[in-house]
Design an enzyme around this catalytic site. Sequence first.
Site, PDB file in Angstrom:
ATOM      1  N   ASN A  10      11.389 -18.615  49.820  1.00  0.00           N
ATOM      2  CA  ASN A  10      11.430 -19.522  48.674  1.00  0.00           C
ATOM      3  C   ASN A  10      11.201 -20.930  49.226  1.00  0.00           C
ATOM      4  O   ASN A  10      12.097 -21.525  49.805  1.00  0.00           O
ATOM      5  CB  ASN A  10      12.789 -19.420  47.970  1.00  0.00           C
ATOM      6  CG  ASN A  10      12.919 -20.419  46.840  1.00  0.00           C
ATOM      7  OD1 ASN A  10      11.951 -21.092  46.479  1.00  0.00           O
ATOM      8  ND2 ASN A  10      14.117 -20.529  46.272  1.00  0.00           N
ATOM      9  N   LYS A  12      10.752 -23.583  47.597  1.00  0.00           N
ATOM     10  CA  LYS A  12      11.306 -24.642  46.736  1.00  0.00           C
ATOM     11  C   LYS A  12      10.255 -25.744  46.536  1.00  0.00           C
ATOM     12  O   LYS A  12       9.075 -25.432  46.477  1.00  0.00           O
ATOM     13  CB  LYS A  12      12.627 -25.152  47.336  1.00  0.00           C
ATOM     14  CG  LYS A  12      13.582 -23.975  47.629  1.00  0.00           C
ATOM     15  CD  LYS A  12      14.983 -24.388  47.940  1.00  0.00           C
ATOM     16  CE  LYS A  12      15.830 -23.133  48.181  1.00  0.00           C
ATOM     17  NZ  LYS A  12      17.241 -23.431  48.411  1.00  0.00           N
ATOM     18  N   HIS A  96      17.253 -18.950  39.753  1.00  0.00           N
ATOM     19  CA  HIS A  96      17.762 -19.516  41.005  1.00  0.00           C
ATOM     20  C   HIS A  96      18.886 -20.507  40.701  1.00  0.00           C
ATOM     21  O   HIS A  96      18.836 -21.220  39.689  1.00  0.00           O
ATOM     22  CB  HIS A  96      16.634 -20.197  41.781  1.00  0.00           C
ATOM     23  CG  HIS A  96      17.053 -20.558  43.166  1.00  0.00           C
ATOM     24  ND1 HIS A  96      17.753 -21.710  43.443  1.00  0.00           N
ATOM     25  CD2 HIS A  96      16.906 -19.900  44.343  1.00  0.00           C
ATOM     26  CE1 HIS A  96      18.015 -21.743  44.748  1.00  0.00           C
ATOM     27  NE2 HIS A  96      17.516 -20.663  45.317  1.00  0.00           N
ATOM     28  N   GLU A  98      19.511 -23.342  41.792  1.00  0.00           N
ATOM     29  CA  GLU A  98      19.082 -24.732  41.592  1.00  0.00           C
ATOM     30  C   GLU A  98      18.544 -24.944  40.185  1.00  0.00           C
ATOM     31  O   GLU A  98      18.673 -26.033  39.617  1.00  0.00           O
ATOM     32  CB  GLU A  98      18.047 -25.108  42.669  1.00  0.00           C
ATOM     33  CG  GLU A  98      18.738 -25.316  44.019  1.00  0.00           C
ATOM     34  CD  GLU A  98      17.907 -24.922  45.218  1.00  0.00           C
ATOM     35  OE1 GLU A  98      16.668 -24.829  45.109  1.00  0.00           O
ATOM     36  OE2 GLU A  98      18.505 -24.687  46.288  1.00  0.00           O
ATOM     37  N   GLU A 168      22.976 -14.844  45.993  1.00  0.00           N
ATOM     38  CA  GLU A 168      22.951 -16.107  46.732  1.00  0.00           C
ATOM     39  C   GLU A 168      24.220 -16.895  46.411  1.00  0.00           C
ATOM     40  O   GLU A 168      24.267 -17.618  45.411  1.00  0.00           O
ATOM     41  CB  GLU A 168      21.723 -16.932  46.335  1.00  0.00           C
ATOM     42  CG  GLU A 168      20.407 -16.260  46.641  1.00  0.00           C
ATOM     43  CD  GLU A 168      19.284 -17.282  46.856  1.00  0.00           C
ATOM     44  OE1 GLU A 168      18.601 -17.163  47.874  1.00  0.00           O
ATOM     45  OE2 GLU A 168      19.121 -18.189  46.022  1.00  0.00           O
ATOM     46  N   GLY A 174      21.614 -23.769  51.891  1.00  0.00           N
ATOM     47  CA  GLY A 174      21.280 -25.045  52.526  1.00  0.00           C
ATOM     48  C   GLY A 174      22.433 -25.689  53.267  1.00  0.00           C
ATOM     49  O   GLY A 174      22.362 -26.846  53.658  1.00  0.00           O
ATOM     50  N   SER A 214      21.367 -19.606  53.776  1.00  0.00           N
ATOM     51  CA  SER A 214      21.379 -19.906  55.211  1.00  0.00           C
ATOM     52  C   SER A 214      21.033 -18.694  56.080  1.00  0.00           C
ATOM     53  O   SER A 214      21.633 -18.500  57.136  1.00  0.00           O
ATOM     54  CB  SER A 214      22.728 -20.520  55.620  1.00  0.00           C
ATOM     55  OG  SER A 214      22.930 -21.752  54.942  1.00  0.00           O
TER      56      SER A 214
HETATM   57  P1  13P Z   1      18.612 -21.661  52.377  1.00  0.00           P
HETATM   58  O1  13P Z   1      18.025 -20.485  53.129  1.00  0.00           O
HETATM   59  O2  13P Z   1      17.961 -22.958  52.716  1.00  0.00           O
HETATM   60  O3  13P Z   1      20.109 -21.682  52.467  1.00  0.00           O
HETATM   61  O4  13P Z   1      18.245 -21.416  50.830  1.00  0.00           O
HETATM   62  C1  13P Z   1      18.551 -20.198  50.251  1.00  0.00           C
HETATM   63  C2  13P Z   1      17.886 -20.134  48.913  1.00  0.00           C
HETATM   64  O5  13P Z   1      18.254 -20.842  48.000  1.00  0.00           O
HETATM   65  C3  13P Z   1      16.771 -19.206  48.759  1.00  0.00           C
HETATM   66  O6  13P Z   1      16.430 -19.038  47.427  1.00  0.00           O
END
Ligand code: 13P
Length: 250
Positions: A10, A12, A96, A98, A168, A174, A214
Amino acid sequence: MTRKKLMAANWKMHKTPDQAREFVASFLPLISGHHRDEIVLCPSFISIPATIEALQGSRVDTGAQDVCWEQHGAFTGEVSPAMLRAAGCTHVIIGHSERRQFFGETDDSVNRKLRAVLPTGLKPIVCVGEVLEEREAGVTEDVLRRQCSLAFREISAGGAAPIVVAYEPVWAIGTGKTATPELAGEAHRLIRHQAAQAFGEDVANRMRILYGGSVKPGNAALLMSHQDIDGALVGGASLEPKSFAAIVNY
Ligand code: 13P
């Protein structure tokens, strides 16, 4: 039951079309010997055509990061499942954290998007997961039950086969704090139980449940060795060809 693992990047809001092409050019040679898992890159909408073009002839797929619940119409700024299919996407991330946190995504809109996507043949990757306050308050199971049961509403067992769920935990995204395989495994079993309630044991046993939060080259092997973890949804560590290749080749 052996489930083919899905390793998804992903990206983003990173990578222009040129940067996506550069990534693919470096990434493909690093995974040329890999035939085990399904691999998908999810760029921003604007970089989807460049990614698909660069991946042509490889066995790596392209997915989108979001989608509208309608196929066409007056929905300014949106992209429909039919458009993603026409562009050559095979997968799409839905719900997601976010999008839930910053853009008003709700359990209801996740369900509407999922129902719009399934008939098109796109494979949806539905994201669920608790925030830190929910884990600390001991309500993780309630949150996952709610997110799954509302996402799965009004979907028939016959139509549910392509669904992939990504667990997740928001506190792990992150932050460098990865869930232990045991903790993720527990959540995955609960999600599979919800899927069994909605679609029956057979569909639930085949459903892939990914872990995200992560995931790094250093922890991928341990996470992927857990029998309840069927792949990874990778953010930060998917931006560099070497680190995502190391995860894919765990
Ligand atoms: P990270 O791997 O940066 O923690 O992000 C995970 C994520 O949100 C994947 O969709």
